[in-house]
Scaffold this active site. Structure first.
Site, PDB file in Angstrom:
ATOM      1  N   GLU A 268       0.816  -1.217   0.000  1.00  0.00           N
ATOM      2  CA  GLU A 268       0.000   0.000   0.000  1.00  0.00           C
ATOM      3  C   GLU A 268       0.850   1.268   0.000  1.00  0.00           C
ATOM      4  O   GLU A 268       0.617   2.197   0.762  1.00  0.00           O
ATOM      5  CB  GLU A 268      -0.962  -0.012   1.199  1.00  0.00           C
ATOM      6  CG  GLU A 268      -1.897  -1.211   1.170  1.00  0.00           C
ATOM      7  CD  GLU A 268      -2.994  -1.199   2.224  1.00  0.00           C
ATOM      8  OE1 GLU A 268      -2.750  -0.680   3.322  1.00  0.00           O
ATOM      9  OE2 GLU A 268      -4.096  -1.735   1.943  1.00  0.00           O
ATOM     10  N   ASP A 341      -8.189  -9.450   3.899  1.00  0.00           N
ATOM     11  CA  ASP A 341      -8.007  -8.339   4.829  1.00  0.00           C
ATOM     12  C   ASP A 341      -9.060  -8.282   5.924  1.00  0.00           C
ATOM     13  O   ASP A 341      -9.964  -7.447   5.852  1.00  0.00           O
ATOM     14  CB  ASP A 341      -8.011  -7.013   4.035  1.00  0.00           C
ATOM     15  CG  ASP A 341      -7.530  -5.842   4.869  1.00  0.00           C
ATOM     16  OD1 ASP A 341      -7.053  -6.074   5.996  1.00  0.00           O
ATOM     17  OD2 ASP A 341      -7.622  -4.692   4.393  1.00  0.00           O
ATOM     18  N   GLU A 369     -12.574  -2.849  12.250  1.00  0.00           N
ATOM     19  CA  GLU A 369     -12.582  -2.102  10.992  1.00  0.00           C
ATOM     20  C   GLU A 369     -13.710  -2.570  10.076  1.00  0.00           C
ATOM     21  O   GLU A 369     -14.387  -1.760   9.449  1.00  0.00           O
ATOM     22  CB  GLU A 369     -11.230  -2.279  10.281  1.00  0.00           C
ATOM     23  CG  GLU A 369     -11.223  -1.689   8.878  1.00  0.00           C
ATOM     24  CD  GLU A 369      -9.884  -1.805   8.169  1.00  0.00           C
ATOM     25  OE1 GLU A 369      -8.915  -2.318   8.761  1.00  0.00           O
ATOM     26  OE2 GLU A 369      -9.808  -1.367   7.003  1.00  0.00           O
ATOM     27  N   HIS A 479     -15.672  -8.137   1.320  1.00  0.00           N
ATOM     28  CA  HIS A 479     -15.215  -6.829   0.853  1.00  0.00           C
ATOM     29  C   HIS A 479     -16.215  -6.075  -0.020  1.00  0.00           C
ATOM     30  O   HIS A 479     -15.841  -5.491  -1.044  1.00  0.00           O
ATOM     31  CB  HIS A 479     -13.870  -6.948   0.138  1.00  0.00           C
ATOM     32  CG  HIS A 479     -12.901  -5.879   0.624  1.00  0.00           C
ATOM     33  ND1 HIS A 479     -13.284  -4.568   0.788  1.00  0.00           N
ATOM     34  CD2 HIS A 479     -11.601  -5.940   0.996  1.00  0.00           C
ATOM     35  CE1 HIS A 479     -12.250  -3.873   1.239  1.00  0.00           C
ATOM     36  NE2 HIS A 479     -11.218  -4.680   1.388  1.00  0.00           N
TER      37      HIS A 479
HETATM   38  C1  BDP Z   1      -6.189  -2.495   6.038  1.00  0.00           C
HETATM   39  C2  BDP Z   1      -6.544  -1.131   6.528  1.00  0.00           C
HETATM   40  C3  BDP Z   1      -5.437  -0.133   6.392  1.00  0.00           C
HETATM   41  C4  BDP Z   1      -4.151  -0.719   6.953  1.00  0.00           C
HETATM   42  C5  BDP Z   1      -3.843  -2.017   6.258  1.00  0.00           C
HETATM   43  C6  BDP Z   1      -2.660  -2.760   6.871  1.00  0.00           C
HETATM   44  O1  BDP Z   1      -7.682  -0.686   5.809  1.00  0.00           O
HETATM   45  O2  BDP Z   1      -5.827   1.031   7.070  1.00  0.00           O
HETATM   46  O3  BDP Z   1      -3.093   0.159   6.833  1.00  0.00           O
HETATM   47  O4  BDP Z   1      -4.919  -2.902   6.368  1.00  0.00           O
HETATM   48  O5  BDP Z   1      -2.927  -3.715   7.585  1.00  0.00           O
HETATM   49  O6  BDP Z   1      -7.041  -3.381   6.702  1.00  0.00           O
HETATM   50  O7  BDP Z   1      -1.524  -2.418   6.640  1.00  0.00           O
END
Ligand code: BDP
Length: 669
Positions: A268, A341, A369, A479
């Site tokens: 990311e 995730d 989350e 998701h």
């Molecule tokens: C996702 C989140 C994000 C995190 C990422 C992570 O949306 O905010 O930075 O994972 O785990 O679940 O690095």
């Protein structure tokens, strides 16, 4: 006179513990007895804490704390302990001071649960030596995916001003055996390693140490460039290695028992070794070499999804599995429980059964989350237990959990979210505990031991995660959240220019034929990343567990489910069931009023109200949207939608990724 009266009323309220039921005391609500006998001739900060906990909270026979040696104690490791009734006394024994502290909290827990403490013969040893919270706290005080206020760490005030909550936090963790804390967000600011910040970190480490809680930091892989002004962060560059070695030395000069680094690299947008055509192993090992002389570790995250394959669920495996066996022994690869995730339900990440020569740890997400933030009651132990149904606890070296605490009075926002912090600690100590046992412990300590309360609420807790799955994403859907904040439904979401695998239609694949992502051998073949026995089960429509059906298969709308219903009907009934379950939780909670103080009763009731609202919102949004593809009617006994799809498609919550929505922000029918 009036003033004097007021003061005495206030004082009286406090001593009775009446005014303090704001959730701030968590599960540690012992009323001071003030007269227990503790025998322990030794002194240290840790032992003094243990002694004072007993002196203040224990109401039974005299307790002695003994540092022990010998084969029995050696076999319990550095943190294990025994608690035994001997003569008229209770003896807590351990090889270490922190073991005695853990034994102390165990004894107090038994008392609060009103367990029989007359004939104790307890032996405890943690399953994992590393039981770690990950805070996604930013240095500006916000918390990524945190829904209980701002960060506990008041960086602006540190090192000079110390919040009393630092010690309370350490105590709460010690009481459930959590022994490590990563203070800052995995999306790490290089600043955390600056000399100024390290002074602040040192203060926290000093406060936490007597409670057996070690400090770790998330680091930004490009720190040598940002802080050290080097031209590169290439892990094989001698200047880069030298920079990290110097930095590590500086850290240990301040914090001699510093735990180590957590790293999110090449994920990311974060920098990492792959920027220099090096592997994750090369990056992790360079840091591990620097930490090794001091006993520090590297927790290297496997949360990556570079587009090496069109199925995101396969990507982490494709990137990490080939590196099996290449990591140094003080590196632990930290893997999220599922391949995508932290969804309400995912199969386990196949990395866990394919990295035979690598130390691994699981990363669970305690903060909700994807499970309704701190608005929804969702007890997560059943989700974590489900993971351990597939992955052997002893194939892992450690457990990490993304923390759900903030600076709100009750720490977690929802009073029941405290149970997830608690359950994480208890499971990291002993993954064999059942969800029911943990809920029972937590309820009795946090509210009351009255069985008229504990019985029904244990049921609510244990059903709650499945309810969330039902009203958000049943049968393996995943998701389909709103962009950005991951709170409400947005299965239709499309954002021009966005990566397709950030958008719901990529995951649900709804079309006129059916619903779900084909990961079988006819599709992306993600099933092949699992061991043969499971591959076969997941691959076939007939044997795939229905809770994962739409995760692994694109299923025709008229497909017959085990119940005899079509997929479409089953989907409708699942959403409906989710709504009904939440209504059931509300009914139970109403009956609990006599057993709960007003403040917490009201807080929970208010949030259940929002959860009820959201369950209907989810059901209507998803069913009305999928109906555009199935072109089938809702079964007559499914609750009629109260919303119009067109209206729901316009909903945009004005929240960022560190806020929970309040009632007035939510859509109205
Ligand atoms: C996702 C989140 C994000 C995190 C990422 C992570 O949306 O905010 O930075 O994972 O785990 O679940 O690095």
């Amino acid at each position: 006179m009036v003033r004097q009266l007021l003061v005495s009323i206030l004082f009286c309220g406090c001593t009775l513990g009446m005014s303090a039921e704001d959730g701030s005391r968590l599960w540690l609500r012992q009323v001071n007895s003030g007269n227990a006998t503790v025998n322990c001739l030794l002194h240290s900060r840790t032992l003094d804490i243990a002694k004072s906990e007993i002196a203040k909270g224990w109401k039974g026979a005299p307790v002695s704390l003994q540092l022990c040696n010998g084969a029995e104690y050696e076999s319990l490791g550095g943190e294990g302990y025994t608690i035994r009734s001997v003569g008229g006394n209770i003896e807590i024994g351990s090889v270490s001071e922190v073991g005695l502290l853990y034994g102390t909290y165990h004894l107090l827990r038994l008392q609060e649960m009103k367990a029989d403490v007359s004939k104790l013969d307890i032996k405890e040893k943690p399953a994992y030596s590393l039981r770690i919270l990950n805070h996604w706290d930013n240095l500006d005080g916000t918390i990524e995916r945190g829904y209980a206020g701002h960060s506990l760490w008041k960086w602006e005030d540190l090192p000079a001003t110390i919040s009393p909550r630092y010690e309370e936090y350490a105590r709460a963790n010690a009481s459930v055996g959590i022994n490590g804390t990563v203070l800052n967000n995995v999306n790490a600011s290089p600043e955390i390693l600056s000399a100024d910040y390290l002074q602040k970190v040192k203060v926290l480490a000093d406060i936490f140490r007597p409670y057996g809680l070690k400090v770790y930091l998330s680091v930004n892989f490009a720190s040598p460039m940002a802080l050290g002004k080097l031209a590169t962060a290439d892990p094989l560059n001698p200047d880069v290695m030298g920079w990290w070695q110097k930095k590590v030395k500086e850290i240990y000069s301040l914090i001699p028992d510093f735990g180590g680094f957590l790293v999110k690299a090449n994920s990311e947008g974060q920098p990492g070794p792959c920027d220099y055509k090096r592997t994750h192993a090369q990056g992790a090992n360079m840091l591990a070499e620097a930490l090794k002389p001091y006993g520090g570790i590297v927790m290297w995250r496997a949360f990556v999804y570079s587009p090496s394959d069109h199925d995101r669920a396969k990507q982490a495996y494709l990137e990490f599995q080939p590196l099996d066996g290449q990591f140094l022994d003080n590196v632990i690869v930290q893997i999220k429980n599922g391949p995508i995730d932290f969804q309400p339900r995912e199969p386990y990440s196949p990395l866990f059964t394919s990295m035979k020569h690598t130390s691994m740890m699981v990363e669970f997400q305690i903060t909700q989350e994807y499970l309704g933030h701190s608005n929804h009651l969702a007890y997560l132990a059943p989700m974590w237990k489900e993971f351990f149904g597939y992955v052997q606890p002893n194939s892992l070296r450690a457990m990490a959990g993304v923390a759900n605490v903030g600076d709100e009075v009750n720490w977690c926002g929802h009073d029941f979210a405290q149970s997830n912090w608690y359950a994480f600690g208890r499971l990291a100590w002993n993954p064999a505990l059942t969800s029911e046992e943990i809920a029972d412990e937590w309820l009795k300590q946090t509210f009351t031991t009255d069985s008229r309360f504990v019985g029904p609420m244990e049921q609510v807790m244990c059903d709650s995660r499945e309810a969330v799955v039902d009203y958000m994403m049943p049968l393996g859907l995943h998701h389909i959240f709103a962009w950005g904040h991951h709170y409400g439904p947005e299965p239709w979401c499309s954002v021009p220019g966005a990566r397709p695998d950030w958008l719901p239609p990529y995951y649900h694949q709804a079309d006129k034929v059916g619903l779900g992502f084909d990961r079988s051998h006819t599709g992306s073949n993600a099933v092949a990343q699992y061991p043969d026995s499971l591959n076969r089960i997941f691959d076939s429509l007939d044997t795939c567990p229905e809770e994962f059906l739409l995760w692994f298969h694109h299923v025709p709308w008229k497909y017959r489910m085990k119940s005899g219903k079509t997929l479409w009907e089953e989907l409708c009934y699942s959403y409906d069931e989710g709504v009904k379950k939440v209504r059931g939780f509300q009914n139970v909670w109403e009956k609990m009023k006599p057993y709960v103080d007003e403040e917490r009763y009201g807080n929970v009731a208010g949030r259940l109200d929002i959860q009820m609202h959201d369950a209907i919102w989810w059901k209507d949004a998803c069913l009305l949207y999928f109906q555009k593809f199935s072109k089938m009617k809702l079964p007559a006994d499914v609750e009629k939608p109260v919303y119009k799809l067109k209206e729901l498609e316009k909903v945009k919550l004005p929240i960022s990724n560190f806020e929970r929505p309040t009632k007035d922000m939510l859509p109205n029918p």
